[in-house]
Design a protein around this motif. Structure first.
Motif, PDB file in Angstrom:
ATOM      1  N   PHE A   7       0.831  -1.195   0.000  1.00 32.13           N
ATOM      2  CA  PHE A   7       0.000   0.000   0.000  1.00 32.13           C
ATOM      3  C   PHE A   7       0.870   1.252   0.000  1.00 32.13           C
ATOM      4  O   PHE A   7       2.040   1.210   0.366  1.00 32.13           O
ATOM      5  CB  PHE A   7      -0.985   0.006   1.173  1.00 32.13           C
ATOM      6  CG  PHE A   7      -0.372  -0.253   2.501  1.00 32.13           C
ATOM      7  CD1 PHE A   7       0.159   0.774   3.250  1.00 32.13           C
ATOM      8  CD2 PHE A   7      -0.331  -1.541   3.018  1.00 32.13           C
ATOM      9  CE1 PHE A   7       0.721   0.539   4.480  1.00 32.13           C
ATOM     10  CE2 PHE A   7       0.241  -1.788   4.257  1.00 32.13           C
ATOM     11  CZ  PHE A   7       0.768  -0.739   4.991  1.00 32.13           C
ATOM     12  N   SER A   8       0.251   2.332  -0.409  1.00 35.21           N
ATOM     13  CA  SER A   8       1.017   3.563  -0.561  1.00 35.21           C
ATOM     14  C   SER A   8       1.007   4.348   0.739  1.00 35.21           C
ATOM     15  O   SER A   8       0.261   4.033   1.658  1.00 35.21           O
ATOM     16  CB  SER A   8       0.414   4.410  -1.665  1.00 35.21           C
ATOM     17  OG  SER A   8      -0.801   4.940  -1.204  1.00 35.21           O
ATOM     18  N   GLN A  10      -0.210   7.056   1.172  1.00 35.88           N
ATOM     19  CA  GLN A  10      -1.503   7.702   1.371  1.00 35.88           C
ATOM     20  C   GLN A  10      -2.564   6.707   1.843  1.00 35.88           C
ATOM     21  O   GLN A  10      -3.732   7.052   1.975  1.00 35.88           O
ATOM     22  CB  GLN A  10      -1.992   8.351   0.072  1.00 35.88           C
ATOM     23  CG  GLN A  10      -1.224   9.574  -0.347  1.00 35.88           C
ATOM     24  CD  GLN A  10       0.050   9.228  -1.084  1.00 35.88           C
ATOM     25  OE1 GLN A  10       0.198   8.120  -1.590  1.00 35.88           O
ATOM     26  NE2 GLN A  10       0.996  10.151  -1.125  1.00 35.88           N
ATOM     27  N   LYS A  12      -3.414   3.854   0.201  1.00 38.08           N
ATOM     28  CA  LYS A  12      -4.140   3.205  -0.892  1.00 38.08           C
ATOM     29  C   LYS A  12      -3.565   1.807  -1.091  1.00 38.08           C
ATOM     30  O   LYS A  12      -2.349   1.651  -1.246  1.00 38.08           O
ATOM     31  CB  LYS A  12      -3.952   3.995  -2.192  1.00 38.08           C
ATOM     32  CG  LYS A  12      -4.662   5.322  -2.174  1.00 38.08           C
ATOM     33  CD  LYS A  12      -5.971   5.212  -2.907  1.00 38.08           C
ATOM     34  CE  LYS A  12      -6.630   6.572  -3.006  1.00 38.08           C
ATOM     35  NZ  LYS A  12      -7.978   6.590  -2.469  1.00 38.08           N
ATOM     36  N   ARG A  14      -2.404  -1.303  -2.954  1.00 34.54           N
ATOM     37  CA  ARG A  14      -1.902  -1.513  -4.316  1.00 34.54           C
ATOM     38  C   ARG A  14      -1.886  -2.983  -4.705  1.00 34.54           C
ATOM     39  O   ARG A  14      -1.877  -3.318  -5.881  1.00 34.54           O
ATOM     40  CB  ARG A  14      -0.486  -0.938  -4.439  1.00 34.54           C
ATOM     41  CG  ARG A  14      -0.396   0.554  -4.268  1.00 34.54           C
ATOM     42  CD  ARG A  14      -1.157   1.273  -5.350  1.00 34.54           C
ATOM     43  NE  ARG A  14      -1.149   2.721  -5.173  1.00 34.54           N
ATOM     44  CZ  ARG A  14      -2.166   3.504  -5.474  1.00 34.54           C
ATOM     45  NH1 ARG A  14      -3.273   3.000  -5.962  1.00 34.54           N
ATOM     46  NH2 ARG A  14      -2.083   4.801  -5.291  1.00 34.54           N
ATOM     47  N   ARG A  32      -7.545  -2.316   6.808  1.00 27.76           N
ATOM     48  CA  ARG A  32      -7.716  -0.957   7.321  1.00 27.76           C
ATOM     49  C   ARG A  32      -6.909  -0.768   8.614  1.00 27.76           C
ATOM     50  O   ARG A  32      -6.143   0.176   8.760  1.00 27.76           O
ATOM     51  CB  ARG A  32      -9.204  -0.708   7.572  1.00 27.76           C
ATOM     52  CG  ARG A  32      -9.591   0.743   7.530  1.00 27.76           C
ATOM     53  CD  ARG A  32     -11.090   0.939   7.608  1.00 27.76           C
ATOM     54  NE  ARG A  32     -11.691   0.146   8.660  1.00 27.76           N
ATOM     55  CZ  ARG A  32     -12.668  -0.742   8.460  1.00 27.76           C
ATOM     56  NH1 ARG A  32     -13.144  -0.944   7.261  1.00 27.76           N
ATOM     57  NH2 ARG A  32     -13.173  -1.424   9.467  1.00 27.76           N
ATOM     58  N   ILE A 103       0.931   0.124 -10.114  1.00 32.25           N
ATOM     59  CA  ILE A 103      -0.472   0.499 -10.246  1.00 32.25           C
ATOM     60  C   ILE A 103      -1.002   0.107 -11.619  1.00 32.25           C
ATOM     61  O   ILE A 103      -2.039  -0.533 -11.748  1.00 32.25           O
ATOM     62  CB  ILE A 103      -0.645   2.015 -10.065  1.00 32.25           C
ATOM     63  CG1 ILE A 103      -0.214   2.416  -8.662  1.00 32.25           C
ATOM     64  CG2 ILE A 103      -2.091   2.421 -10.308  1.00 32.25           C
ATOM     65  CD1 ILE A 103      -0.126   3.906  -8.479  1.00 32.25           C
TER      66      ILE A 103
ATOM     67  N   THR B  44      -7.189   9.230  -9.329  1.00 32.16           N
ATOM     68  CA  THR B  44      -6.213  10.026  -8.578  1.00 32.16           C
ATOM     69  C   THR B  44      -6.474  11.507  -8.730  1.00 32.16           C
ATOM     70  O   THR B  44      -6.055  12.292  -7.894  1.00 32.16           O
ATOM     71  CB  THR B  44      -4.781   9.721  -9.035  1.00 32.16           C
ATOM     72  OG1 THR B  44      -4.788   9.550 -10.433  1.00 32.16           O
ATOM     73  CG2 THR B  44      -4.254   8.487  -8.364  1.00 32.16           C
ATOM     74  N   LYS B  49     -13.656  11.304  -1.300  1.00 34.29           N
ATOM     75  CA  LYS B  49     -14.050   9.902  -1.262  1.00 34.29           C
ATOM     76  C   LYS B  49     -15.396   9.730  -1.970  1.00 34.29           C
ATOM     77  O   LYS B  49     -15.627   8.753  -2.668  1.00 34.29           O
ATOM     78  CB  LYS B  49     -14.139   9.475   0.209  1.00 34.29           C
ATOM     79  CG  LYS B  49     -14.469   8.031   0.450  1.00 34.29           C
ATOM     80  CD  LYS B  49     -13.254   7.156   0.346  1.00 34.29           C
ATOM     81  CE  LYS B  49     -13.685   5.690   0.315  1.00 34.29           C
ATOM     82  NZ  LYS B  49     -12.685   4.804  -0.216  1.00 34.29           N
ATOM     83  N   GLU B  52     -15.027   9.615  -5.646  1.00 38.26           N
ATOM     84  CA  GLU B  52     -14.450   8.332  -6.052  1.00 38.26           C
ATOM     85  C   GLU B  52     -15.533   7.268  -6.111  1.00 38.26           C
ATOM     86  O   GLU B  52     -15.635   6.505  -7.068  1.00 38.26           O
ATOM     87  CB  GLU B  52     -13.351   7.926  -5.060  1.00 38.26           C
ATOM     88  CG  GLU B  52     -12.677   6.620  -5.437  1.00 38.26           C
ATOM     89  CD  GLU B  52     -11.797   6.066  -4.328  1.00 38.26           C
ATOM     90  OE1 GLU B  52     -10.819   6.733  -3.971  1.00 38.26           O
ATOM     91  OE2 GLU B  52     -12.109   4.966  -3.821  1.00 38.26           O
ATOM     92  N   TYR B  86      -9.212  -4.263 -10.067  1.00 32.71           N
ATOM     93  CA  TYR B  86      -8.782  -2.980  -9.506  1.00 32.71           C
ATOM     94  C   TYR B  86      -9.869  -2.396  -8.601  1.00 32.71           C
ATOM     95  O   TYR B  86      -9.597  -1.929  -7.502  1.00 32.71           O
ATOM     96  CB  TYR B  86      -8.434  -2.004 -10.637  1.00 32.71           C
ATOM     97  CG  TYR B  86      -7.696  -0.802 -10.134  1.00 32.71           C
ATOM     98  CD1 TYR B  86      -6.335  -0.875  -9.863  1.00 32.71           C
ATOM     99  CD2 TYR B  86      -8.358   0.398  -9.896  1.00 32.71           C
ATOM    100  CE1 TYR B  86      -5.657   0.218  -9.369  1.00 32.71           C
ATOM    101  CE2 TYR B  86      -7.681   1.501  -9.398  1.00 32.71           C
ATOM    102  CZ  TYR B  86      -6.329   1.409  -9.144  1.00 32.71           C
ATOM    103  OH  TYR B  86      -5.653   2.484  -8.646  1.00 32.71           O
ATOM    104  N   LEU B  90      -9.928  -1.636  -4.471  1.00 34.34           N
ATOM    105  CA  LEU B  90     -10.266  -0.372  -3.830  1.00 34.34           C
ATOM    106  C   LEU B  90     -11.388  -0.548  -2.817  1.00 34.34           C
ATOM    107  O   LEU B  90     -11.781   0.397  -2.140  1.00 34.34           O
ATOM    108  CB  LEU B  90     -10.680   0.664  -4.881  1.00 34.34           C
ATOM    109  CG  LEU B  90      -9.553   1.156  -5.779  1.00 34.34           C
ATOM    110  CD1 LEU B  90     -10.094   2.126  -6.809  1.00 34.34           C
ATOM    111  CD2 LEU B  90      -8.465   1.832  -4.963  1.00 34.34           C
TER     112      LEU B  90
END
Lengths: 199, 951
Positions: A7-8, A10, A12, A14, A32, A103, B44, B49, B52, B86, B90
């Motif tokens: 994860f990044s 920030q 996020k 990955r 989380r 990414i 990005t 949020k 998104e 992807y 997320l």
């Protein structure tokens, strides 16, 4: 190994790989929580954590955190090296890898991981044979169609190097050297740059 | 035409996004495959949020349309899968695509298949129902002539595969063990390893083939097979001792650099392989001198070779040290390993320091002097800015706690606890503090205050054993009655002070503990105080923050205190308040209190002061109801038949099916017929705790001079000292050496004192308080309960006898008593003889010779009963012969035989009686056990069943 997360900075996600059946809800909760714990750690702190009933080994490569959860009796240091070997593999495959490569080509990162670890244990520690297996599968792609990844289109530097090409980039030095830090640049500036180039 | 429309439609959101991201018209020309790029970019570019979420939902709905459209090509599908993966990553739900992932794996060409398989492995989990649809595809691919397809199938199998479908692919994978390509063999071994993990009995028959994999000419295949061996040896090390030689040889070759350079990692030969082998050797050599001797050489070489200053060599070193301390000890190796630990502990690198502390924690019980050597480092680590290091240090200190340093160590733990927020850590640490406090408390005040901290910090997440144990400890007390009273008084006073503090909320568990203690022991205060205590409890009862469970505890405490109070204004107020409560439970309690309150004499006899540890005499036969029953019978009511009798009658009526459990299921059926030990609900509600502790008291035995094999939780495994008995008590010579080292260390410390700053002096002070009692004598400290006896010199061919007695504290099926004798022969060779004796419950059972009348009296006093029907074989259908068998085999005493009923009695030494009533019904023997001990009937029943069904 129980799971691996990338994860990044920030927060996020990955990449995530779970080696033990875990429900979707539980996964999200664990990701989380763990991200919070790891992101809160300061740079000079220990790379090992005791978290819930697991041990977590993490390492930060520029903007990207690599994080593995292992069981009590497993060796923390070798897990740290395992992360490093994975980064080396990524680096060799992408040629100076950066967060963007992961990414935009996350499926490739998964393929490499699957070739390196199988069911959570090291399958092949020889760098050469891991990459050989991946390249064999990739060769089919080239016969099949023209390159399709966004990086290959717009950023020639990111195309996979020929197999015998000498290694470049930070993975040459074992301990984290400054060049490495510049590889996994945080997402926004680089993205902007690439976006401009694309336009 | 429709194709084009479809494409344009699905491309629309993408187009829109590209524009938004500043991509311009170029995006329109971008091939279908770069959609992921577009998606990533637009995500990005967003700032919130919420945006998104909106974007992804849009994306998902367009994907949903695409994947379900019949015109979508597999190539497009592949691209869609990537985007779906992807979105899932997320955190959005893309479950509509799961089935398409399976389809893609099934139908696609190699590249599409690869993505399909990847999507399946990311989307689904082991027990997902859709996974069954994948089985056919996997079977097909395993049979493919294309290597890559076979590889993909093996990879997916090792990640997720439904357990019940293993037989479908097992033979195919077994075949792959003979494949000519090493990559296939390797993946096949790992797939089988996965099967071994999820369904070990399904791969049992291929163990021979695993051996072949171990001898494979390819290093990768051999290394893969080690994963399986590690698991199998962990489960049963004795079955694989013969392989020790092979593992040692392999490790020697690896360490000696005989492997291809490919396997080097930063010029260290195959570190993963080395570590795996070291772990296996550690398991094999554990408690086994002969096997350990085989590996001393290679371990020595490993320690020597790993000199490079690189993380990976440290990883190997760490594993090596672990192995050296796991196997049968060899002093040279231990010395070298101890030096290595020193290197870790003193390293400036934080990761190595952490591992050094971990290693110290691991070896500390075998070698306490090692902690002394590093005491200053340990002290520094206690104040380390990284909480992980601090915590590991506390773990280390926890292992070296004794009566002399307990206050300092517990204080450090509490400090840490106050800063920590994670529940898991709190639960863990609080448990440790409570354990240390109970074991080593120096005085009453400290003990109570520490436990107060435990309860307030631990809150309601603490393990329920902690308050239970604490209360039991208070109630049962120690040997000195006056001391016990002081402890209780101190607890009462301290709780009253705590309750005086305004606006502080205590956890429910803590309040429950307080209310029990106040209820039981407020009588130790001045008489005038009782009302004040009741007032405080009442105030708590009226508070909003109290759970209804805690309220029950509080009202029970008030009930206990009522007979002691002079005036009862508050109690009456409370009764008034709660007899109209909406909570039925509270209302019942209030009514009970009300009725008891009206009859003070009864209340006093029912709630005696300080009798929580004594057995309540309860008339379990409910004889006071006899009049009522007689009246009912005279009015024509049917006589009461107990449950088991009704069952028997039902059984004898319908012989068709037997619904009784067979054999060993004594525990579940045993409890069904049990009656509540207290006849009246109030008794069980108010003093449920007391009844429990009372039983414990009567059945607890003295275990002086006996190694503690049975504890409160049953049999105590030798977990504290991992290497077993022989290292627990070092032979005398070693002890003296340690003493010397100890002195040397302290001398050195003293010489340094002169040049120290004040801060360092403080640290020294802390060190001396932490490591006190850790030197030579601490090896004895660690083994409490260890009887030691020195016999005088024995002449040749003489015999000396030495006796200890063992008693069973709580009934237990099987136990093991082990120990060792150290002796020195004339030529001062010291030797050690180990012995171990298996004990079973029957060794402690003796006949109890009583008369039928006494039997009858005793029968009524016991509250614990268990009933069970046992089927007899034809040969023993006669009651007398069955009883005789039981008398002979189980040492029960036959008290009497009346018609088809028989009475038996026995006792668990020294004096826990158990009575048996049996009754023959056709070929069924109805057994009814009663005893003062709650678990004894179950165990005896099991033995009886064994005898009757076995003969």
């Amino acid at each position: 190994m129980r799971f691996m997360l990338l994860f990044s900075r920030q927060g996020k996600l990955r990449l995530q790989k779970w080696y033990l059946a875990t429900s979707d809800k539980e996964r999200k909760k664990m990701v989380r929580e763990l991200m919070q714990v790891v992101l809160a750690r300061k740079p000079k702190m220990c790379s090992f954590l005791e978290w819930r009933d697991l041990k977590v080994v993490y390492k930060r490569y520029a903007s990207l955190y690599f994080c593995c959860a292992i069981e009590g009796q497993d060796n923390e240091l070798i897990t740290l090296e395992l992360i490093h070997r994975y980064v080396e593999l990524l680096d060799k495959y992408f040629g100076s890898v950066c967060e963007l490569d992961i990414i935009f080509n996350f499926e490739k990162a998964y393929f490499i991981l699957d070739e390196f670890l199988m069911g959570g244990d090291v399958q092949d520690t020889s760098k050469k044979s891991v990459l050989k297996a991946i390249e064999q599968a990739d060769l089919l792609q080239e016969e099949d169609e023209s390159p399709r990844s966004v990086l290959e289109e717009h950023a020639p530097a990111a195309s996979p190097p020929p197999p015998c090409c000498p290694r470049r980039g930070w993975a040459l030095q074992h301990s984290l050297s400054p060049p490495l830090a510049s590889r996994f640049l945080s997402l926004h500036p680089r993205l902007q740059e690439r976006g401009d180039r694309a336009a | 035409m429709s194709d084009i429309v479809e494409k344009t439609l699905t491309a629309l959101p993408g187009l829109f996004l590209q524009n938004q991201a500043g991509g311009g018209p170029a995006a329109a020309k971008a091939p279908f495959s770069s959609r992921l790029g577009g998606l990533v970019r637009s995500i990005t570019a967003l700032t919130s949020k919420h945006e998104e979420e909106k974007l992804i939902q849009q994306e998902l709905s367009s994907l949903k349309a695409t994947v379900s459209a019949p015109t979508t090509t597999l190539k497009m599908m592949k691209e869609c899968m990537v985007r779906l993966m992807y979105c899932e990553m997320l955190g959005y739900d893309a479950s509509f695509g799961y089935i398409h992932a399976i389809k893609l794996a099934q139908q696609g060409n190699l590249l599409e298949k690869r993505v399909g398989y990847l999507a399946v492995s990311l989307f689904l989990h082991e027990s997902h129902e859709l996974l069954l649809l994948l089985v056919n595809t996997v079977v097909k691919d395993l049979q493919s002539t294309n290597l890559i397809e076979v590889c993909m199938a093996l990879t997916i199998v090792s990640q997720i595969f439904p357990r019940e479908m293993i037989p479908a692919v097992l033979p195919l994978i077994e075949d792959k063990l003979q494949h000519s390509k090493e990559i296939i063999r390797r993946k096949a071994v790992l797939a089988l390893y996965k099967f071994h993990l999820i369904a070990p009995n399904q791969v049992q028959h291929i163990h021979v083939k695993f051996r072949k994999a171990l001898c494979d000419r390819d290093v990768g295949v051999m290394a893969a097979s080690l994963h399986i061996y590690f698991r199998m040896i962990k489960e049963n090390s004795s079955g694989y001792k013969d392989l020790t030689g092979s593992f040692v040889t392999i490790l020697k070759q690896v360490v000696g650099g005989k492997l291809p350079v490919d396997f080097n990692y930063h010029s260290v030969p195959a570190p993963w392989l080395q570590i795996q082998l070291l772990r296996i050797l550690g398991l094999l050599g554990k408690d086994d001198q002969r096997t350990s001797e085989l590996m001393y050489d290679v371990l020595d070489e490993s320690l020597r070779r790993a000199e490079l200053n690189h993380n990976v060599t440290y990883a190997i070193l760490f594993e090596c040290v672990h192995t050296v301390y796991s196997i049968y000890p060899k002093s040279e190796l231990l010395e070298k390993a101890a030096k290595c630990i020193g290197k870790f502990v003193l390293s400036p690198k934080i990761n190595l320091k952490y591992l050094g502390l971990k290693a110290l924690t691991y070896v500390i019980q075998q070698d306490p002097t090692l902690a002394l050597q590093h005491q200053m480092t340990i002290i520094e680590c206690l104040d380390h800015p990284d909480p992980i290091i601090k915590r590991e240090t506390l773990e280390l200190l926890y292992r070296i706690t004794n009566t002399q340093n307990v206050t300092v160590i517990v204080q450090k733990m509490l400090d840490y606890l106050h800063q920590s927020k994670e529940e898991y850590i709190i639960v863990n640490l609080v448990g440790k503090i409570a354990e240390l406090a109970e074991k080593y408390a120096p005085d009453n005040a400290w003990f109570i205050q520490t436990m107060n901290a435990v309860f307030s910090v631990g809150g309601d997440v603490i393990h329920p054993d902690i308050p239970n144990n604490f209360l039991r400890l208070l109630a049962e007390g120690f040997d000195d009655e006056a001391e016990d009273q002081q402890l209780r008084l101190y607890a009462v006073q301290s709780y009253l002070t705590l309750l005086d503090v305004e606006n502080v909320f205590y956890p429910q568990r803590f309040l429950q503990v307080m209310s029990w203690v106040l209820g039981e022991y407020s009588y130790l205060l001045d008489k005038e105080m009782t009302e004040e205590v009741i007032t405080k409890l009442y105030r708590l009862l009226m508070s909003d923050s109290i759970s209804s469970e805690t309220k029950a505890w509080l009202i029970a405490a008030v009930t206990k205190l009522t007979p002691q109070a002079h005036s009862s204004n508050i109690v009456e107020k409370l009764i008034q308040e709660f007899t109209v409560s909406l909570d039925t439970c509270m209302r019942q309690h209030a009514f009970e209190l009300k009725h008891l309150h009206e009859n003070m004499e009864l209340m006093k006899s029912l709630l005696p002061v300080d009798k929580s540890c004594e057995d309540m005499m309860v008339d379990a036969s409910l004889s006071f109801l006899d009049g009522f029953v007689a009246e009912g019978l005279s009015q024509g009511a049917a006589p009461y038949k107990p449950h088991h009798q009704r069952q028997e009658e039902k059984l004898s009526q319908e012989k068709g099916l037997n619904f009784e459990p067979y054999g060993l299921s004594f525990s579940s059926s045993g409890f069904t017929g049990r009656q509540s030990p207290a006849g009246i609900s109030l008794g069980s509600d108010v003093s449920g705790n007391s009844a429990d502790t009372g039983l414990k008291e009567t059945s607890s035995l003295k275990l002086e001079g006996i190694k503690k094999l049975w504890g409160k939780e049953g049999y105590l495994p030798k977990k504290e000292n991992k290497t077993g008995d022989e290292t627990e008590a070092p032979v005398p010579q070693e002890t003296t050496i340690m003493e010397n080292v100890d002195q040397a260390v302290t001398k050195k410390d003293q010489s340094q004192v002169l040049t120290q700053t004040k801060e360092e002096k403080e640290k020294q002070l802390l060190a001396s308080s932490l490591f006190v009692g850790l030197g030579s004598e601490s090896s004895v400290n660690l083994i409490t309960e260890q009887p030691e006896c020195c016999l005088s010199i024995t002449e040749a061919e003489n015999t000396k006898i030495f006796q200890y007695s063992v008693q069973m504290e709580k009934p237990f099926m099987q136990g093991n008593l082990c120990g060792f004798v150290n002796y020195q022969t004339v030529d001062t060779l010291s030797a050690q003889l180990e012995f171990s004796v298996n004990l079973s419950l029957l060794d402690f059972i003796r006949p109890l010779k009583i008369s039928t009348e006494d039997f009858g009296k005793l029968w009524l006093t016991f509250a614990n009963d268990v009933k069970q029907n046992v089927k007899m074989s034809d040969s023993q259908a006669a009651l007398p012969s069955t009883l005789e068998t039981l008398e002979q085999k189980l040492r029960l005493h036959v008290v009497d035989i009346i018609g088809n009923e028989g009475l038996l009695a026995c006792q668990l030494l020294p004096s826990t009686p158990c009575l048996v009533h049996c009754r023959v019904y056709a070929d069924i023997l109805a057994l009814w056990f009663r005893s003062s001990c709650s678990t004894l009937p179950d165990y005896l029943l099991y033995q009886c069943q064994k005898v009757i069904e076995g003969s």
